[in-house]
Scaffold this active site. Sequence first.
Site, PDB file in Angstrom:
ATOM      1  N   CYS A 174     -16.169 -40.584 -13.150  1.00 54.24           N
ATOM      2  CA  CYS A 174     -17.484 -40.021 -12.793  1.00 54.24           C
ATOM      3  C   CYS A 174     -18.027 -39.360 -14.050  1.00 54.24           C
ATOM      4  O   CYS A 174     -17.982 -38.145 -14.203  1.00 54.24           O
ATOM      5  CB  CYS A 174     -17.344 -39.008 -11.657  1.00 54.24           C
ATOM      6  SG  CYS A 174     -16.440 -39.629 -10.225  1.00 54.24           S
ATOM      7  N   ALA A 175     -18.536 -40.164 -14.970  1.00 56.00           N
ATOM      8  CA  ALA A 175     -18.689 -39.732 -16.359  1.00 56.00           C
ATOM      9  C   ALA A 175     -19.983 -38.998 -16.688  1.00 56.00           C
ATOM     10  O   ALA A 175     -20.002 -38.175 -17.587  1.00 56.00           O
ATOM     11  CB  ALA A 175     -18.541 -40.944 -17.276  1.00 56.00           C
ATOM     12  N   PRO A 177     -23.031 -36.465 -17.090  1.00 56.29           N
ATOM     13  CA  PRO A 177     -23.912 -36.902 -18.173  1.00 56.29           C
ATOM     14  C   PRO A 177     -23.205 -37.286 -19.465  1.00 56.29           C
ATOM     15  O   PRO A 177     -23.848 -37.782 -20.370  1.00 56.29           O
ATOM     16  CB  PRO A 177     -24.806 -35.679 -18.383  1.00 56.29           C
ATOM     17  CG  PRO A 177     -23.954 -34.524 -18.003  1.00 56.29           C
ATOM     18  CD  PRO A 177     -23.081 -35.000 -16.889  1.00 56.29           C
ATOM     19  N   GLY A 178     -21.890 -37.008 -19.591  1.00 59.79           N
ATOM     20  CA  GLY A 178     -21.172 -37.609 -20.703  1.00 59.79           C
ATOM     21  C   GLY A 178     -20.561 -36.695 -21.744  1.00 59.79           C
ATOM     22  O   GLY A 178     -20.027 -37.181 -22.737  1.00 59.79           O
ATOM     23  N   SER A 179     -20.578 -35.381 -21.536  1.00 57.97           N
ATOM     24  CA  SER A 179     -20.001 -34.500 -22.559  1.00 57.97           C
ATOM     25  C   SER A 179     -18.486 -34.679 -22.673  1.00 57.97           C
ATOM     26  O   SER A 179     -17.927 -34.696 -23.770  1.00 57.97           O
ATOM     27  CB  SER A 179     -20.339 -33.040 -22.262  1.00 57.97           C
ATOM     28  OG  SER A 179     -19.956 -32.701 -20.943  1.00 57.97           O
ATOM     29  N   ASP A 232     -19.421 -47.450  -7.765  1.00 57.57           N
ATOM     30  CA  ASP A 232     -18.947 -46.371  -6.910  1.00 57.57           C
ATOM     31  C   ASP A 232     -17.488 -46.116  -7.283  1.00 57.57           C
ATOM     32  O   ASP A 232     -16.644 -47.004  -7.152  1.00 57.57           O
ATOM     33  CB  ASP A 232     -19.068 -46.809  -5.445  1.00 57.57           C
ATOM     34  CG  ASP A 232     -18.549 -45.765  -4.477  1.00 57.57           C
ATOM     35  OD1 ASP A 232     -17.913 -44.790  -4.915  1.00 57.57           O
ATOM     36  OD2 ASP A 232     -18.766 -45.936  -3.259  1.00 57.57           O
ATOM     37  N   CYS A 311     -15.834 -28.351 -10.672  1.00 51.88           N
ATOM     38  CA  CYS A 311     -16.406 -27.055 -11.057  1.00 51.88           C
ATOM     39  C   CYS A 311     -16.618 -26.237  -9.785  1.00 51.88           C
ATOM     40  O   CYS A 311     -17.609 -25.543  -9.617  1.00 51.88           O
ATOM     41  CB  CYS A 311     -17.694 -27.215 -11.862  1.00 51.88           C
ATOM     42  SG  CYS A 311     -18.845 -28.414 -11.213  1.00 51.88           S
TER      43      CYS A 311
END
Length: 775
Positions: A174-175, A177-179, A232, A311
């Site tokens: 579940c990447a 936004p990519g940080s 998915d 989170c």
Amino acid sequence: MGKRSRQRQKNQNAGRDNRDTAGWGAGYADIIKENKLFENYYKELGLVPEGEFEQFMEAMREPLPATIRITGYKSHAKEILHCLKEKYFKDIQELEIDGQKIEAPQPLSWYPDEQAWHTNMSRKIIRKSPLLEKFHQFLVSETESGNISRQEAVSMIPPLLLKIEPHHKILDMCAAPGSKTAQLIEMLHADMDVPFPEGFVIANDVDNKRCYLLVHQAKRLNSPCIMVVNHDASCIPTLEINSNGKKDVLFYDRILCDVPCSGDGTMRKNIDVWKKWTTSNSLHLHGLQLRIAVRGVEQLAVGGRMVYSTCSLNPIEDEAVIAALLEKSEGALELADCSADLPGLKWMPGVTSWKLMTKEGQWYTDWSEVPSSRHTQIRPTMFPPKDPEKLASFHLERCMRILPHHQNTGGFFVAVLVKKAPMPWNKRYPKLRKDSKLSSSAAHTGGSKEAPSPGDTPHLPPEGSTEKVEGNSQEEKVAKEADEMPEGASVGQDAGAKPEGMCGPPPSKKMRLFGYKEDPFVFLSDDDPVFTTIQSFYDLSPDFPKLNVLTRTHEGKKRNLYMVSKELRNVLLNNSERMKVINTGVKVWSRNSEGEEFGCAFRLAQEGIYTLQPYIRSRIIRVSVEDIKVLLTQENPYLSKLEDEAHAQAQKIGMGSIVLKYIPNPNNPGEPQCPIQLCGWRGKTSIRAFVPRNERFHYLRMLGVEVFRDKQGLGQKRSDGEKDGKEEAEDAAEKDEEQEEERAADKETELDLENGNENGSSESKTDCGDKETSS
């Protein structure tokens, strides 16, 4: 960064628009940082040490400090750190604004090599000081060129615990936004002398538009070892690779499973969570989180590591998922002890008992207490295991929960799982791997050929087992309906496609039912005529991996050429029907029709220069620090502006694309101690560097040149409503970086050369168009 912000705003509810029109920060005062249900819930659970709850709540109401991370794999990371410490942080330490001394940024004690820093400076403070404004511009510019990432501190933890090595095959489930994806890529490229590490990162996200944000993040790092896909995560396809001439299942050495969550650990930055938080959020998400985690461990290689993170501070989303996963694994998984892996990080051990509360305030401590009317919302896997011996064997205390008041961070949960053996439901069906086309696509998913019942997920323990991974909310019904089919077929299925009547992977056109239609990925053949001129013009070495070059068109002229690593090429060629690829590869050449008369129709692209340069044996000019200053501050300097050595080399090279190469001198520590490679163009009497604006600024700063953009020169942003559809998504992610490369820098950009360079008043430009063939 503004474009990404606009994209995020569109995904929020309409109330956000009202706040935006009132100016920065306006409207947030209307949100009272109080939620009695939240306080009662976490007080009762006892996750916060005794006597610290008021501190905990106080910290939750405070704004989150800004944190930055210096990208670790680029050879000039040390130079960036040196620049930050010596040039900016020192000045800030002496600064006072309105009689108040500014607190200088501090390194995160637990992040290796001082590569991550945090600061409490607000935007209001930054606007009051020109010195801080310069620091802010430095951060923005370096972020855009990929040398610094603005990332929440706790978000940096999962990739560190994965212990990445350059040969690892990695899945980020579940990447966006990519940080974290960027961190994974950096770790793969730990050795910059290796242009193609053996490992790779496959970054997945279910949201098509967010995939383009992910592409933008990954592209800043210019790696040939990253692929962005759109699936998915709970039923991401099993991929095949060719191993010694035989088809084999792709198992990943490392998996990052950073699942969707209720996000109550982010209250310090996402103010909306205060009013929206309810215990129902975690109840709705638990089932999805468990399905994603199950799918992850199925695809993990034996001996591999998977990090599960959220989170959220809620045990229903944290320990409950881990406990259910360990129970289903029947000993195939174990929690790793990571207590010594990040010295300096303060965290609380995972809990072994918890209870559940409904939004009405009703508490349940065991599944037997839950009335049947609640069974669709509350599931058995949400409660701790009853057997004390089994519970002890899980070692849930090895999970890590980060509380905001302990180190002035956000809230976070992380657990590291190690796979000791195949998952039990896979082990019982070994023959599926070698059966028909259906079973090859279903390999390592196991499963009976009978469709599972509606309450089950696509990756269940086999028939006869009492264990089930249950769906837990109305929101999950759609996902469950898509999964009600033979397991082998479901894993080849793109999210949202209709499975009825299918008995194998769907045709490739099904992959494009949702989201935007992507151009094909076409690998060039060994005898492609394009290579003939490229090979001779750049004198490519015999070991240049021609077969790794691809383009995005079947027909017509090839506009850009990209490269991927050999291992990603293997994945692409063997799974075109199974996965929807959004982007992969790094651009190495761009078509330049004007260059055809000089011997080659393709010029070098700055994005791929560090990947490509080791194979180039001609058209290289070795330049000095002073040469680079001239090339980056003047648009079209005459050859005579170069120092004697570089001038002599340039005279011997014909017109066309060139490599400008700086090799550090260890005997001169005042100069940058890392190699610099730039793309350029040798004209008739002039020479120019083809480098995007922010990267240009980056190199100048490394050379000791102060770069500061006059605020009056900043262009206007386009309004949100001007584009839609694919154009909007690609614009938001700046997908077509060709435009940035070809756009001249703002004329108002001022370069103040502190070293007294003769070109101090020159304007910086990055007009890297293809038409400059002479002065």
